[in-house]
Design a protein around this motif. Sequence first.
Motif, mmCIF file in Angstrom:
data_model
loop_
_atom_site.group_PDB
_atom_site.id
_atom_site.type_symbol
_atom_site.label_atom_id
_atom_site.label_comp_id
_atom_site.label_asym_id
_atom_site.label_seq_id
_atom_site.Cartn_x
_atom_site.Cartn_y
_atom_site.Cartn_z
ATOM 1 N N ASN A 1 -25.772 7.152 -37.833
ATOM 2 C CA ASN A 1 -26.550 7.365 -38.860
ATOM 3 C C ASN A 1 -28.208 8.080 -38.771
ATOM 4 O O ASN A 1 -29.042 8.444 -37.920
ATOM 5 C CB ASN A 1 -27.190 5.534 -38.400
ATOM 6 C CG ASN A 1 -25.671 4.352 -38.981
ATOM 7 O OD1 ASN A 1 -24.564 4.759 -39.387
ATOM 8 N ND2 ASN A 1 -25.777 3.556 -38.458
ATOM 9 N N SER B 1 -33.623 2.267 -37.276
ATOM 10 C CA SER B 1 -33.026 3.868 -37.224
ATOM 11 C C SER B 1 -33.966 2.511 -38.817
ATOM 12 O O SER B 1 -33.521 2.358 -39.692
ATOM 13 C CB SER B 1 -31.725 4.293 -37.106
ATOM 14 O OG SER B 1 -31.378 3.519 -38.467
ATOM 15 N N SER C 1 -27.225 2.869 -30.764
ATOM 16 C CA SER C 1 -27.273 3.316 -31.693
ATOM 17 C C SER C 1 -27.890 1.093 -32.156
ATOM 18 O O SER C 1 -27.673 1.597 -33.237
ATOM 19 C CB SER C 1 -25.687 3.211 -31.380
ATOM 20 O OG SER C 1 -25.018 2.349 -31.529
ATOM 21 N N GLY D 1 -30.625 7.994 -35.627
ATOM 22 C CA GLY D 1 -29.919 7.166 -35.087
ATOM 23 C C GLY D 1 -30.204 7.350 -33.960
ATOM 24 O O GLY D 1 -29.587 8.607 -34.055
ATOM 25 N N SER E 1 -25.555 10.452 -42.475
ATOM 26 C CA SER E 1 -24.429 10.074 -41.153
ATOM 27 C C SER E 1 -23.653 11.151 -40.338
ATOM 28 O O SER E 1 -22.973 12.181 -41.404
ATOM 29 C CB SER E 1 -23.169 9.021 -41.532
ATOM 30 O OG SER E 1 -24.559 7.568 -42.052
#
Length: 720
Positions: A93, A201, A197, A96, A61
Motif C-alpha cells: 500500500n 501506513s 505490511s 506501506g 498501491s
Amino acid sequence: MKTKIGLIGAISLVGLIGLMGPVSRVEASSMTHLVINQIQVEGDGGSNDEFIEIYNPTGSSVSLNGWSLQYKSSSGNFPLTSGKKNLPDAIVNPGGYFLVAHTSYNGLVAADHTHSSFTLSGSSSGATIFLVNSTSFLVSGSDSSIVDKLGYGSSSSNSPEGTAASVPASEQALIRGTDTDNNASDFTIVASNPRNSATDSPTPSPSPAPSPSPTPSPTSTPQAYSVSVKISEFMPNPEGTDSGEEWVELYNDSVSYVELKGWKLDDSSPDGKIGTSAVLLSEYTIPPKEYLVISLDESAFALNNSTDSVRLIWPDGQVADEVSYEEAKEEESYAKQPDNIFAWTSKVTRGAVNQFSQATSPLGASNPADFGIKINEIFPNPEGADSGKEWVEIKNQGDAAVSLDGWIIDDGKVEDKIGASAYTISGVTLNPGQVVQIILPSGSFALNNSGKETVRIFNSFKTLINSVDYENAEEDLSFGYNNDTWSWMKPTPNQANIEASEVEQKEKAQIFINEVFPEPEKGVEEFVELVNLGNAAVNLSGWTIADNVSEHKLADLIIESGQLLVISKSQSKLSFNNYGQEVVRISDEQGEVIDEVEYEDAPKNQSYNLIEGSFVWSELVTPGKANRVKVQEQPEVVQAVEETPEEVLGPEILELSEVANEELPIATISEASDSGKVAGASVSAPKTDVSKKFGGGSLWFLAGFAAGIFICYIYLRKFT
C-alpha cells in the motif's frame, strides 16, 4: 537481544531558512517507485539472521506479482544463475512496507515472506541486492527490469547505484534516507528497525463532498526523522558526586540543520519502554556538522556506573541510536572513534572533536582511510625454528588506497608503548581489498607460542590502528579472520583465508572428470561429466572447468557423494578440440587443479570414459549414467562339422559404478542388439567334441569306400 521494532522509511533532512526560522522537509513522496528501504545482514541469531525491507513511497498501491529479489555476491558474475527469490502476489500500500526475511531471521517483527535462496554477505567485500519487476535472471547490473538496487561493501565487482554503501555490523541496518541513485549517500547505518505490511501506513484523507469545483485533500506521507544525529560521547561517572554532573553529547553529521522537537534521551529499561525521567529535546536544533551537549540535571535519568546504555529516541518512540557500556571509568568519557566503535578516553572533549590517547584508542591519524587497515592473519608458530619465518598479513578493508610506509608492527598489551624491537614497514601501498604478507625478520620482536599474545599495528604517526589477541599458538597453523570470526586455520599468505573446517572439507573433496564427449554428431551437445568419489557432498561454487583456450566458473552447485554431474556446452560455452591435443581440467575455488584429462584426435560420436582408473574411447555415450564401453574381441575359431551352434558370443560390457569406479565383473552376453544394450542372460556357447560325432561303424564305411575306389581303378585299366 531481539531486533527492535522501529521507524522505517524515507528519512528527511531538515533545512532552515533562518537560524531559528521555519523548518522545511524533503518528504518521502519524492521517490516515485518501490525501493529497497532497509537491510540487515546479520543479527543476534547469527549470520543468516537477516532481512530486506521494501517500501512504497508513492501514492498508489503496487502489486509484487511477477517481481523478484535477486542477489549477486562480490565474486558472482552476470548473467545470474542463482540467488533469486520470486515474490508472492501481494500488495504494498502507499506508504506501506513489505518485509522479506531469511528463514533464520528471529526478529520480533514478523516477516511477510521468508526464503533461503541466498544469504546476505556480512564481509567487507559486500554484495548487491536487486529489486526486479520480473522473475527472469538478470543478465547485467543495468537490466531494464531493475526497479531498485543496493550495493554495499568494498568489492569493485559489486553493482551499486553510484558509490556503494558501507557494510553494517551485526544488529545494525542500512536504512534509506532518500533516492539520489547513490547508495553511499542514500543509506545510513542505524540500529535495525524492520517494518512489515502490518505496520501502520498513512491513509488518504477523504475527498470533500461533490461541488462544482471539487478539490481532493492531499495524500498524507509517512513522518520521517533524520538518521544523521548520533550519540557521540557521554560521561556516566564524573569525579565525585554523579548527580547533575553527567552529560550526553550528540553530533549532526548531515549538511542541514536538524530540529529535535519531540526527540528524547533515556537510558536502558528492562521492558524497552521510555522512562518517566527521559529528557525531552524539543528546545534544541543542531546545526550541520556540529555537537550538542545535553546536561543531565537531578530530575533526569541517571547513568549507571556498571552496565547501562544511552538511547536517542525519535518522536514516534523508536530508537534512533543506542550505545551500551560496562564498568564506567571515573573521570573518563565513552566516545565514538572514527571507525564508529566506542572506547573510554581520559581526554574528555565535551562539545568538541573526540580525542584519545594512544593507549586507549586509534584516534589521531591524519588520514581517515588508515582505519580501513586491519590485521587479517597471523603466523606465530612455524614448523621447526620460528625465527625469520613468522609473519603478519594485513588487509585494506577500506575504500581508498593507503601507503604503509613508516607503519609499525609490534606485540604487547594495547596500552604498552611501542617496543624497541618493533618492525617498521617500508615501500608498501595497499589498494582496497588487497592483502600483504609482512615477514618478521630475525632480530625483530618474536610472537609468543604459549599464553596470551597481542599483535598491534600503528600508522606512521604512531597511532594504534588495529590489534588482535590470540592464545596458545598451534604449530604450523595461522590465526586468521574469516566470516567475521577469528580461528586457527591452514596458512594462506596473500590469499583468501580458509577455516580449518573448510580445509578438512576441501581435503575430503574427491571430484574427478568421469566422461568427456568432444565430437558428437550434428544436433547433439558436447559435455563433460564430473563424479564425486568422496564421502561428503561438495559445493562447487567458484570452481572452474577449463580447456586449453577458455574456462567456465561454476555456480552454487552441490554434488553429493557418488553423484554424477553433467555440464553441457550450452552451459559452459567450452568447445573441445576434435583434432590434435586437448586438455580438460577441473580447478577448485582457490585455482588449484584437482583433476585433468588429456586426449588427442577425438573419434566421431565417441566419449572418453574413465574405466578402472584409465580413460578409453567408447561408442556408448552415457551422460549422467554409469560408463559402459564396448570391447571388441577376436571370435574363437571352432571346427564346424555337421552341426554348428546357433549361439555366438556378443561384445563384452564394462560398467562404471555410479558410486565409485570399482572393478566390476565382465559379463559375457548371449545376444546383443546393434546398439550394444544387453538383451539376454549370461551363457556359454557349447563346443563340439569331434570324437563323439563318429561311432565304430564309421571305420567300416571308410574301408568300403577305399575298396570301391580301388575296384574302379582296376576296371578302367582293363578296358582302356
